[in-house]
Design a protein around this motif. Structure first.
Motif, PDB file in Angstrom:
ATOM      1  N   THR A   1      34.230  57.875  -0.081  1.00 52.84           N
ATOM      2  CA  THR A   1      34.875  59.188   0.048  1.00 52.84           C
ATOM      3  C   THR A   1      34.173  60.013   1.122  1.00 52.84           C
TER       4      THR A   1
ATOM      5  N   PHE B   1      41.292  63.212   1.712  1.00 52.22           N
ATOM      6  CA  PHE B   1      40.286  62.170   1.834  1.00 52.22           C
ATOM      7  C   PHE B   1      39.061  62.462   0.983  1.00 52.22           C
TER       8      PHE B   1
ATOM      9  N   ARG C   1      35.083  58.706   4.527  1.00 51.44           N
ATOM     10  CA  ARG C   1      36.444  59.104   4.931  1.00 51.44           C
ATOM     11  C   ARG C   1      36.466  60.540   5.427  1.00 51.44           C
TER      12      ARG C   1
END
Length: 165
Positions: A15, A120, A18
């Motif tokens: 995460t 994201f 991203r």
């Protein structure tokens, strides 16, 4: 009892990467921001309160580290055209998806940040508004407009065969 730091990296590393890639684009700057995020997290780890939302906290740290990279870019000379040996695919929805990151990079800054932190990074619209400024409603609109633009311009292999997704 607090979970081991290694598990936090395993659970939230993709995460955070991203988010870094959405803000900075794929490549070494995003990888460096990811590393700096977890170095800062490790330093702060002993003092964090029990029950802290680790993902939200890490996304906020990643945001600050990404902004540091953006500021550093403005102060340094243009990079050379050499290609890195290998770019990490950790946290990439499509390992061959440089087109996706290019499309995210073409979004207006406010939309790009709203998409990065909300979609994201998994932050709420209110948390995203705290990071980038504005109201949760404005962030919701920016994220929606950004996703709509990505759906209109980004085409996956399936979409190219059977129409846009």
């Amino acid at each position: 009892m607090r979970e081991p730091f290694e598990r936090v990296v395993d659970d939230h590393g993709a995460t955070v990467l991203r988010v870094c890639r959405a803000v900075l684009g794929p490549g070494p700057d995003a990888d460096d921001a990811w590393s700096e995020t977890f170095l800062a997290a490790l330093t702060a780890w002993p003092g964090l309160e029990e029950g802290t939302n680790m993902e939200a906290w890490l996304v906020r740290v990643a945001h600050r580290k990404a902004i540091d990279v953006v500021r550093a870019r403005a102060r340094r000379a243009a990079p050379t055209a050499t290609v890195p040996d290998r770019v990490s695919v950790l946290g990439t929805p499509d390992p061959d998806g440089d087109e996706l990151w290019a499309e995210v990079g073409r979004l207006p800054q406010r939309q790009r940040l709203a998409v990065a932190y909300h979609w994201f990074g998994g932050l709420s619209h209110a948390e995203t508004a705290e990071l980038i400024g504005g109201t949760p409603e404005a962030v919701r609109r920016a994220a929606s407009d950004g996703i709509r633009s990505l759906r209109r311009t980004y085409r996956t292999g399936d979409a190219q065969e059977g129409g846009a997704r």
